[in-house]
Each structure stands twice: as structure tokens, then as C-alpha cells.
Scaffold this motif. Structure first.
Motif, PDB file in Angstrom:
ATOM      1  N   LEU A  96       0.844  -1.205   0.000  1.00  0.00           N
ATOM      2  CA  LEU A  96       0.000   0.000   0.000  1.00  0.00           C
ATOM      3  C   LEU A  96       0.870   1.242   0.000  1.00  0.00           C
ATOM      4  O   LEU A  96       1.913   1.286   0.658  1.00  0.00           O
ATOM      5  CB  LEU A  96      -0.903   0.013   1.236  1.00  0.00           C
ATOM      6  CG  LEU A  96      -1.784  -1.223   1.425  1.00  0.00           C
ATOM      7  CD1 LEU A  96      -2.401  -1.199   2.803  1.00  0.00           C
ATOM      8  CD2 LEU A  96      -2.835  -1.289   0.346  1.00  0.00           C
ATOM      9  N   ILE A  97       0.441   2.255  -0.747  1.00  0.00           N
ATOM     10  CA  ILE A  97       1.149   3.528  -0.754  1.00  0.00           C
ATOM     11  C   ILE A  97       0.135   4.663  -0.623  1.00  0.00           C
ATOM     12  O   ILE A  97      -1.051   4.488  -0.891  1.00  0.00           O
ATOM     13  CB  ILE A  97       1.985   3.742  -2.019  1.00  0.00           C
ATOM     14  CG1 ILE A  97       1.086   3.846  -3.267  1.00  0.00           C
ATOM     15  CG2 ILE A  97       3.021   2.660  -2.187  1.00  0.00           C
ATOM     16  CD1 ILE A  97       1.798   4.411  -4.477  1.00  0.00           C
ATOM     17  N   GLN A  98       0.635   5.792  -0.254  1.00  0.00           N
ATOM     18  CA  GLN A  98      -0.159   7.020  -0.307  1.00  0.00           C
ATOM     19  C   GLN A  98       0.585   7.950  -1.239  1.00  0.00           C
ATOM     20  O   GLN A  98       1.698   8.398  -0.933  1.00  0.00           O
ATOM     21  CB  GLN A  98      -0.301   7.641   1.081  1.00  0.00           C
ATOM     22  CG  GLN A  98      -1.222   8.840   1.075  1.00  0.00           C
ATOM     23  CD  GLN A  98      -1.373   9.411   2.467  1.00  0.00           C
ATOM     24  OE1 GLN A  98      -0.439   9.990   3.003  1.00  0.00           O
ATOM     25  NE2 GLN A  98      -2.545   9.216   3.039  1.00  0.00           N
ATOM     26  N   ASP A  99       0.008   8.204  -2.402  1.00  0.00           N
ATOM     27  CA  ASP A  99       0.664   9.019  -3.429  1.00  0.00           C
ATOM     28  C   ASP A  99       0.068  10.420  -3.359  1.00  0.00           C
ATOM     29  O   ASP A  99      -1.102  10.627  -3.674  1.00  0.00           O
ATOM     30  CB  ASP A  99       0.426   8.379  -4.791  1.00  0.00           C
ATOM     31  CG  ASP A  99       1.267   9.017  -5.882  1.00  0.00           C
ATOM     32  OD1 ASP A  99       1.764  10.147  -5.678  1.00  0.00           O
ATOM     33  OD2 ASP A  99       1.441   8.379  -6.931  1.00  0.00           O
ATOM     34  N   THR A 100       0.871  11.379  -2.971  1.00  0.00           N
ATOM     35  CA  THR A 100       0.383  12.764  -2.828  1.00  0.00           C
ATOM     36  C   THR A 100       0.663  13.623  -4.057  1.00  0.00           C
ATOM     37  O   THR A 100       0.474  14.822  -4.008  1.00  0.00           O
ATOM     38  CB  THR A 100       1.021  13.415  -1.598  1.00  0.00           C
ATOM     39  OG1 THR A 100       2.448  13.443  -1.776  1.00  0.00           O
ATOM     40  CG2 THR A 100       0.673  12.669  -0.326  1.00  0.00           C
ATOM     41  N   ARG A 101       1.083  12.977  -5.150  1.00  0.00           N
ATOM     42  CA  ARG A 101       1.360  13.759  -6.374  1.00  0.00           C
ATOM     43  C   ARG A 101       0.089  14.231  -7.057  1.00  0.00           C
ATOM     44  O   ARG A 101       0.111  15.166  -7.830  1.00  0.00           O
ATOM     45  CB  ARG A 101       2.159  12.917  -7.370  1.00  0.00           C
ATOM     46  CG  ARG A 101       3.556  12.576  -6.899  1.00  0.00           C
ATOM     47  CD  ARG A 101       4.271  11.723  -7.906  1.00  0.00           C
ATOM     48  NE  ARG A 101       3.570  10.433  -8.023  1.00  0.00           N
ATOM     49  CZ  ARG A 101       3.824   9.523  -8.943  1.00  0.00           C
ATOM     50  NH1 ARG A 101       4.738   9.750  -9.860  1.00  0.00           N
ATOM     51  NH2 ARG A 101       3.175   8.384  -8.967  1.00  0.00           N
ATOM     52  N   TYR A 102      -1.038  13.565  -6.787  1.00  0.00           N
ATOM     53  CA  TYR A 102      -2.269  13.906  -7.515  1.00  0.00           C
ATOM     54  C   TYR A 102      -3.309  14.472  -6.584  1.00  0.00           C
ATOM     55  O   TYR A 102      -3.444  14.154  -5.477  1.00  0.00           O
ATOM     56  CB  TYR A 102      -2.838  12.662  -8.211  1.00  0.00           C
ATOM     57  CG  TYR A 102      -1.819  11.982  -9.081  1.00  0.00           C
ATOM     58  CD1 TYR A 102      -1.465  12.516 -10.296  1.00  0.00           C
ATOM     59  CD2 TYR A 102      -1.180  10.823  -8.652  1.00  0.00           C
ATOM     60  CE1 TYR A 102      -0.513  11.887 -11.096  1.00  0.00           C
ATOM     61  CE2 TYR A 102      -0.230  10.190  -9.441  1.00  0.00           C
ATOM     62  CZ  TYR A 102       0.090  10.731 -10.672  1.00  0.00           C
ATOM     63  OH  TYR A 102       1.028  10.115 -11.463  1.00  0.00           O
TER      64      TYR A 102
END
Length: 57
Positions: free
Chosen positions: A51-57
Motif C-alpha cells: 500500500l502507498i499514499q501518493d500525494t502527487r495527484y
């Protein structure tokens, strides 16, 4: 050149003992094939989830 470099790096890292190495990369056939040729496998194939949390979008 890239494969030989990765093989050397992995051999050095593995000399420290048991560990888990995770690579997060694009789902492109050539990239996946490259890492699989080095012995990596999908976390799904291992019965796990990543699992990741991608804050780019």
C-alpha cells in the motif's frame, strides 16, 4: 549494464542477512520483466499486498 549493476548491488545487500527488498515502479512490461529476471516477484504472487499514499495527484 543496468542488470549487472543491480546484481552486484543485490549481492552486497543480501550479504547482510535475511531482508525484504521492495521496488515500486511503473507497470510496464519491460520494467516488470527486468525485475523478474533479477528474482523479484509481485507481492500479489507472494500472498501479500503493498500500500502507498501518493500525494502527487
Amino acid at each position: 549494464m543496468g542488470k549487472k549493476l543491480m546484481q552486484r548491488a543485490l549481492a552486497e545487500i543480501k550479504s547482510y542477512g535475511q531482508l525484504q527488498i521492495e521496488v515500486l515502479t511503473d507497470d510496464e512490461e519491460t520494467t516488470v520483466s527486468f525485475y523478474k529476471s533479477l528474482g523479484f516477484r509481485s507481492v500479489n504472487d507472494a500472498g501479500m499486498i503493498s500500500l502507498i499514499q501518493d500525494t502527487r495527484y
